[in-house]
Design a protein around this motif. Structure first.
Motif, PDB file in Angstrom:
ATOM      1  N   LEU A   3       0.832  -1.063  -0.095  1.00 43.95           N
ATOM      2  CA  LEU A   3      -0.077  -0.048  -0.175  1.00 43.95           C
ATOM      3  C   LEU A   3       0.911   1.175  -0.126  1.00 43.95           C
ATOM      4  CD1 LEU A   3      -3.036   0.871  -0.059  1.00 43.95           C
ATOM      5  CD2 LEU A   3      -2.778   1.025   2.314  1.00 43.95           C
ATOM      6  N   ARG A   4       0.693   1.821  -1.103  1.00 41.19           N
ATOM      7  CA  ARG A   4       1.579   3.178  -1.363  1.00 41.19           C
ATOM      8  C   ARG A   4       0.998   3.913  -2.391  1.00 41.19           C
ATOM      9  NH1 ARG A   4       5.743   2.067  -5.639  1.00 41.19           N
ATOM     10  NH2 ARG A   4       5.779  -0.303  -5.880  1.00 41.19           N
ATOM     11  N   ARG A   5       1.244   5.254  -2.461  1.00 43.74           N
ATOM     12  CA  ARG A   5       0.587   6.168  -3.636  1.00 43.74           C
ATOM     13  C   ARG A   5       0.904   5.424  -4.981  1.00 43.74           C
ATOM     14  NH1 ARG A   5      -1.517  10.819  -2.202  1.00 43.74           N
ATOM     15  NH2 ARG A   5      -1.053  11.590  -0.150  1.00 43.74           N
ATOM     16  N   ILE A   6       0.023   5.692  -6.056  1.00 43.10           N
ATOM     17  CA  ILE A   6       0.320   5.145  -7.309  1.00 43.10           C
ATOM     18  C   ILE A   6       0.286   6.105  -8.351  1.00 43.10           C
ATOM     19  CG2 ILE A   6      -2.222   4.699  -7.881  1.00 43.10           C
ATOM     20  CD1 ILE A   6      -1.460   1.976  -8.984  1.00 43.10           C
ATOM     21  N   PHE A   7      -0.210   7.336  -8.012  1.00 39.42           N
ATOM     22  CA  PHE A   7      -0.425   8.339  -9.065  1.00 39.42           C
ATOM     23  C   PHE A   7       0.368   9.733  -8.412  1.00 39.42           C
ATOM     24  CE2 PHE A   7      -4.583   6.623 -10.092  1.00 39.42           C
ATOM     25  CZ  PHE A   7      -4.100   6.192 -11.346  1.00 39.42           C
ATOM     26  N   LEU A   8       0.479   9.872  -7.237  1.00 36.25           N
ATOM     27  CA  LEU A   8       0.874  11.102  -6.793  1.00 36.25           C
ATOM     28  C   LEU A   8       2.348  10.636  -6.068  1.00 36.25           C
ATOM     29  CD1 LEU A   8      -2.102  12.834  -5.301  1.00 36.25           C
ATOM     30  CD2 LEU A   8      -1.182  13.321  -7.390  1.00 36.25           C
ATOM     31  N   GLU A   9       3.012  11.675  -5.798  1.00 30.71           N
ATOM     32  CA  GLU A   9       4.426  11.468  -5.015  1.00 30.71           C
ATOM     33  C   GLU A   9       4.120  11.290  -3.285  1.00 30.71           C
ATOM     34  OE1 GLU A   9       6.370  15.659  -4.626  1.00 30.71           O
ATOM     35  OE2 GLU A   9       6.243  15.013  -6.634  1.00 30.71           O
ATOM     36  N   GLU A  10       4.844  10.478  -2.923  1.00 25.23           N
ATOM     37  CA  GLU A  10       4.720  10.223  -1.492  1.00 25.23           C
ATOM     38  C   GLU A  10       4.629  11.425  -0.613  1.00 25.23           C
ATOM     39  OE1 GLU A  10       4.034   7.404   0.211  1.00 25.23           O
ATOM     40  OE2 GLU A  10       4.313   6.027  -1.813  1.00 25.23           O
ATOM     41  N   SER A  11       5.295  12.548  -0.788  1.00 22.81           N
ATOM     42  CA  SER A  11       5.242  13.838  -0.018  1.00 22.81           C
ATOM     43  C   SER A  11       4.010  14.530  -0.497  1.00 22.81           C
ATOM     44  CB  SER A  11       6.617  14.649  -0.519  1.00 22.81           C
ATOM     45  OG  SER A  11       6.724  14.889  -1.958  1.00 22.81           O
ATOM     46  N   PHE A  12       3.100  14.151  -1.551  1.00 23.13           N
ATOM     47  CA  PHE A  12       1.944  15.024  -1.627  1.00 23.13           C
ATOM     48  C   PHE A  12       1.154  15.358  -0.369  1.00 23.13           C
ATOM     49  CE2 PHE A  12      -2.111  15.918  -3.161  1.00 23.13           C
ATOM     50  CZ  PHE A  12      -1.776  16.954  -4.237  1.00 23.13           C
ATOM     51  N   PRO A  13       0.509  16.333  -0.109  1.00 19.14           N
ATOM     52  CA  PRO A  13       0.059  16.492   1.120  1.00 19.14           C
ATOM     53  C   PRO A  13      -1.552  16.339   0.798  1.00 19.14           C
ATOM     54  CG  PRO A  13       0.487  18.440  -0.081  1.00 19.14           C
ATOM     55  CD  PRO A  13       1.002  17.519  -0.786  1.00 19.14           C
ATOM     56  N   GLY A  14      -1.911  15.108   1.403  1.00 21.63           N
ATOM     57  CA  GLY A  14      -3.707  15.118   1.466  1.00 21.63           C
ATOM     58  C   GLY A  14      -3.865  14.107   0.249  1.00 21.63           C
ATOM     59  N   HIS A  15      -5.278  13.749   0.077  1.00 19.60           N
ATOM     60  CA  HIS A  15      -5.808  13.060  -0.850  1.00 19.60           C
ATOM     61  C   HIS A  15      -6.858  13.903  -1.649  1.00 19.60           C
ATOM     62  CE1 HIS A  15      -3.808   9.752   1.151  1.00 19.60           C
ATOM     63  NE2 HIS A  15      -4.086  10.482   2.328  1.00 19.60           N
ATOM     64  N   PRO A  16      -6.656  14.023  -2.806  1.00 13.41           N
ATOM     65  CA  PRO A  16      -7.409  15.089  -3.522  1.00 13.41           C
ATOM     66  C   PRO A  16      -8.650  14.780  -3.936  1.00 13.41           C
ATOM     67  CG  PRO A  16      -5.516  13.948  -5.074  1.00 13.41           C
ATOM     68  CD  PRO A  16      -5.425  13.477  -3.710  1.00 13.41           C
ATOM     69  N   MET A  17      -9.138  13.712  -3.863  1.00 14.31           N
ATOM     70  CA  MET A  17     -10.961  13.200  -3.926  1.00 14.31           C
ATOM     71  C   MET A  17     -11.709  13.267  -2.885  1.00 14.31           C
ATOM     72  SD  MET A  17     -10.706  12.960  -7.392  1.00 14.31           S
ATOM     73  CE  MET A  17     -12.345  12.320  -7.666  1.00 14.31           C
ATOM     74  N   ARG A  18     -11.069  13.757  -1.802  1.00 17.35           N
ATOM     75  CA  ARG A  18     -11.966  13.889  -0.386  1.00 17.35           C
ATOM     76  C   ARG A  18     -12.365  15.446  -0.359  1.00 17.35           C
ATOM     77  NH1 ARG A  18      -9.279  11.048   4.694  1.00 17.35           N
ATOM     78  NH2 ARG A  18     -11.318  11.402   5.375  1.00 17.35           N
ATOM     79  N   LYS A  19     -13.613  15.506  -0.152  1.00 10.92           N
ATOM     80  CA  LYS A  19     -14.199  16.861  -0.071  1.00 10.92           C
ATOM     81  C   LYS A  19     -13.757  17.776   0.685  1.00 10.92           C
ATOM     82  CE  LYS A  19     -18.917  15.054  -1.571  1.00 10.92           C
ATOM     83  NZ  LYS A  19     -20.215  15.011  -1.253  1.00 10.92           N
ATOM     84  N   SER A  20     -12.914  17.207   1.870  1.00 11.68           N
ATOM     85  CA  SER A  20     -12.219  18.176   2.612  1.00 11.68           C
ATOM     86  C   SER A  20     -10.937  18.741   1.942  1.00 11.68           C
ATOM     87  CB  SER A  20     -11.973  17.431   4.023  1.00 11.68           C
ATOM     88  OG  SER A  20     -11.128  16.358   3.906  1.00 11.68           O
TER      89      SER A  20
END
Length: 169
Positions: A141-158
């Motif tokens: 389980l690790r990021r597949i599109f974004l780099e590991e240092s990307f802050p947050g998760h872009p599909m969340r409403k928050s």
């Protein structure tokens, strides 16, 4: 001579099998482990995280469904909870099943079904990357599109995009 024009007709998908019989057979096999219903041309299984792997194994192995093809996993953010939604299909039975599992938005954990369907591996990684749902027991389980240092998760409403000079911020 009158020209014929093509018409696009949109309608609800219709089942190509006896969906009610498949639903009822699966509901008997699952008992009180999950709630079973139908939506359009598929069986919907609402299952708590604690029973997900057990229920997924039954969906894969039950003669009424035999869902041997893992299709996709989707994350859903309702604003109050996150959901992991898995779609699988029985190649020979022509049964489509949607497995819906809620999880807490603050501690989003769901068991991985990659031990049931190997094809879940990358789809769960994508859902983790975009929604932040942690799939416990996932083999990588690790990021597949974004780099590991990307802050947050872009599909969340928050999610709020990071500010940068490129955006004028």
């Amino acid at each position: 001579m009158e020209e014929e024009s093509a018409q696009l007709v949109l309608s609800t998908p219709r089942p190509t099998i006896d969906l009610a019989a498949a639903r009822d057979a699966l509901a008997r096999s699952l008992g009180d482990r999950a709630r079973v219903s139908t939506l359009h041309d598929m069986i919907v299984v609402d299952v708590d995280a604690a029973r997900l792997v057990e229920v997924a194994t039954i969906v894969r192995d039950d003669p009424a469904t035999r869902c041997d093809l893992y299709s996709v996993n989707a994350g859903v953010d309702t604003g109050t909870e996150l959901r992991s939604v898995t779609f699988v299909r029985g190649i020979e039975t022509h049964v489509f099943v949607m497995l819906r599992t809620p999880c807490d938005a603050l501690e989003p954990h769901v068991p991985s079904v990659s031990s049931v369907w190997v094809g879940a591996n990358w789809c769960e990684r994508e859902t983790y990357d975009m929604f932040g749902i942690v799939f416990d027991g996932h083999p990588d389980l690790r990021r597949i599109f974004l780099e590991e240092s990307f802050p947050g998760h872009p599909m969340r409403k928050s999610f709020l995009p990071p500010r940068s000079d490129a955006r004028g911020g």
